[in-house]
Scaffold this motif. Sequence first.
Motif, PDB file in Angstrom:
ATOM      1  N   UNK B  33      48.757  42.084  38.019  1.00 41.10           N
ATOM      2  CA  UNK B  33      48.233  41.316  38.233  1.00 41.10           C
ATOM      3  C   UNK B  33      46.311  42.054  38.969  1.00 41.10           C
ATOM      4  N   UNK B  34      46.937  42.825  40.072  1.00 42.73           N
ATOM      5  CA  UNK B  34      45.463  43.281  40.238  1.00 42.73           C
ATOM      6  C   UNK B  34      44.140  43.950  39.471  1.00 42.73           C
ATOM      7  N   UNK B  35      44.953  44.824  38.671  1.00 39.36           N
ATOM      8  CA  UNK B  35      44.347  45.426  38.342  1.00 39.36           C
ATOM      9  C   UNK B  35      43.636  44.876  37.217  1.00 39.36           C
ATOM     10  N   UNK B  36      44.320  44.124  36.663  1.00 40.29           N
ATOM     11  CA  UNK B  36      43.847  43.146  35.544  1.00 40.29           C
ATOM     12  C   UNK B  36      42.438  41.900  35.503  1.00 40.29           C
ATOM     13  N   UNK B  37      42.820  41.560  36.874  1.00 43.90           N
ATOM     14  CA  UNK B  37      41.709  40.797  38.142  1.00 43.90           C
ATOM     15  C   UNK B  37      40.441  41.658  38.072  1.00 43.90           C
ATOM     16  N   UNK B  38      40.899  43.402  38.270  1.00 47.19           N
ATOM     17  CA  UNK B  38      39.615  43.735  38.678  1.00 47.19           C
ATOM     18  C   UNK B  38      39.027  44.185  37.306  1.00 47.19           C
ATOM     19  N   UNK B  39      39.539  43.753  36.083  1.00 45.64           N
ATOM     20  CA  UNK B  39      38.435  44.746  34.817  1.00 45.64           C
ATOM     21  C   UNK B  39      37.852  42.830  34.442  1.00 45.64           C
ATOM     22  N   UNK B  40      38.730  41.769  35.189  1.00 43.35           N
ATOM     23  CA  UNK B  40      37.974  40.839  34.910  1.00 43.35           C
ATOM     24  C   UNK B  40      36.718  40.495  35.547  1.00 43.35           C
ATOM     25  N   UNK B  41      36.976  41.014  36.786  1.00 41.49           N
ATOM     26  CA  UNK B  41      35.695  40.810  37.348  1.00 41.49           C
ATOM     27  C   UNK B  41      34.906  41.182  36.992  1.00 41.49           C
ATOM     28  N   UNK B  42      34.841  42.532  36.931  1.00 41.34           N
ATOM     29  CA  UNK B  42      33.594  43.731  36.696  1.00 41.34           C
ATOM     30  C   UNK B  42      33.034  43.695  34.987  1.00 41.34           C
ATOM     31  N   UNK B  43      33.506  42.772  34.289  1.00 44.33           N
ATOM     32  CA  UNK B  43      33.041  42.469  32.976  1.00 44.33           C
ATOM     33  C   UNK B  43      31.731  41.164  33.264  1.00 44.33           C
ATOM     34  N   UNK B  44      31.319  40.783  34.744  1.00 42.08           N
ATOM     35  CA  UNK B  44      29.611  39.832  34.967  1.00 42.08           C
ATOM     36  C   UNK B  44      28.980  40.745  35.655  1.00 42.08           C
ATOM     37  N   UNK B  45      30.383  41.861  35.226  1.00 42.02           N
ATOM     38  CA  UNK B  45      28.774  42.788  36.649  1.00 42.02           C
ATOM     39  C   UNK B  45      29.826  43.685  37.678  1.00 42.02           C
ATOM     40  N   UNK B  46      29.156  45.035  38.017  1.00 38.31           N
ATOM     41  CA  UNK B  46      29.521  45.578  39.200  1.00 38.31           C
ATOM     42  C   UNK B  46      29.961  44.721  40.359  1.00 38.31           C
ATOM     43  N   UNK B  47      30.695  45.132  40.849  1.00 39.32           N
ATOM     44  CA  UNK B  47      31.737  45.241  42.678  1.00 39.32           C
ATOM     45  C   UNK B  47      31.345  45.613  43.134  1.00 39.32           C
ATOM     46  N   UNK B  48      31.868  45.693  44.126  1.00 40.34           N
ATOM     47  CA  UNK B  48      32.231  46.630  45.354  1.00 40.34           C
ATOM     48  C   UNK B  48      33.622  46.381  45.944  1.00 40.34           C
ATOM     49  N   UNK B  49      34.636  47.149  46.374  1.00 45.00           N
ATOM     50  CA  UNK B  49      36.135  47.272  46.555  1.00 45.00           C
ATOM     51  C   UNK B  49      36.188  45.951  47.455  1.00 45.00           C
ATOM     52  N   UNK B  50      35.526  45.823  48.571  1.00 47.18           N
ATOM     53  CA  UNK B  50      35.727  44.233  49.475  1.00 47.18           C
ATOM     54  C   UNK B  50      35.565  43.602  48.757  1.00 47.18           C
TER      55      UNK B  50
END
Lengths: 109, 109
Positions: B33-50
């Motif tokens: 869930x977490x890794x898939x969510x990360x990849x999904x979020x990064x599809x819209x552009x860069x994000x920081x860890x927090x």
Amino acid sequence: MTTPLPVVGEPRMDLPAPDVADAAALAGLLADRTRAGILRMLADGPHCVCEMAAALGERDNNVSNHLARLRDAGLVRAVRHEANARFLYYERDEAAVAAARDQLLAVLG
Amino acid sequence: MTTPLPVVGEPRMDLPAPDVADAAALAGLLADRTRAGILRMLADGPHCVCEMAAALGERDNNVSNHLARLRDAGLVRAVRHEANARFLYYERDEAAVAAARDQLLAVLG
DNA sequence: ATGACATATCAGCTGTGCGTGTGATGTTCA
DNA sequence: TGAACATCACACGCACAGCTGATATGTCAT
């Protein structure tokens, strides 16, 4: 198209959580050598359990176990052999597989 | 196009084993869930860890851990914030992601 | 300098999933 | 009927992956 790059400004701590539960569950089904091999083999047409077990180098009951998981997920279904009802042939549910593909592409998109 | 259906004849016990090792490994990365969510979020552009930790409802070190896995696989890379070097922004390696997508499509194709 | 913050790394616990073994069911053939 | 085969269902043991907590490193403000 969304903002491509320039990393500036403050972090936004109110971003919405992406919904990836289904995609992650689907990926979990593909995340096994045996199950992935089954789905790949079934892409070329139906196969019985013994055929796939032989090709994958796994025991029949193990392959049957994995097939049960794929069947529960609706990705494959079983059909008895017409002449030799001893053999249970599995085939992909192409509609379900296409839906699964879309789920994964929504994450990797 | 391969033979669509007619289930007749004897089972063939000499079928080749499909090569799905890479696809299964990739699916394993998406199967969380977490890794898939990360990849999904990064599809819209860069994000920081927090940012991602907040959106996903996970702890920073946990997200950092998953990011390390994705980084080791070459799917994402880290870039320091220009003005605030405290923040480490992650972005997708689109070429690697596209290659991963092709691997999965080779199974679901 | 010092403290607060952002992130990384590592060790330990725990849950879950895979492979195996076994018994049950249904099919074919003698 | 009985034996051999194909498959399924379930339970056990073990290895691995994820979460957590503590510690470490680097960066910014005061």
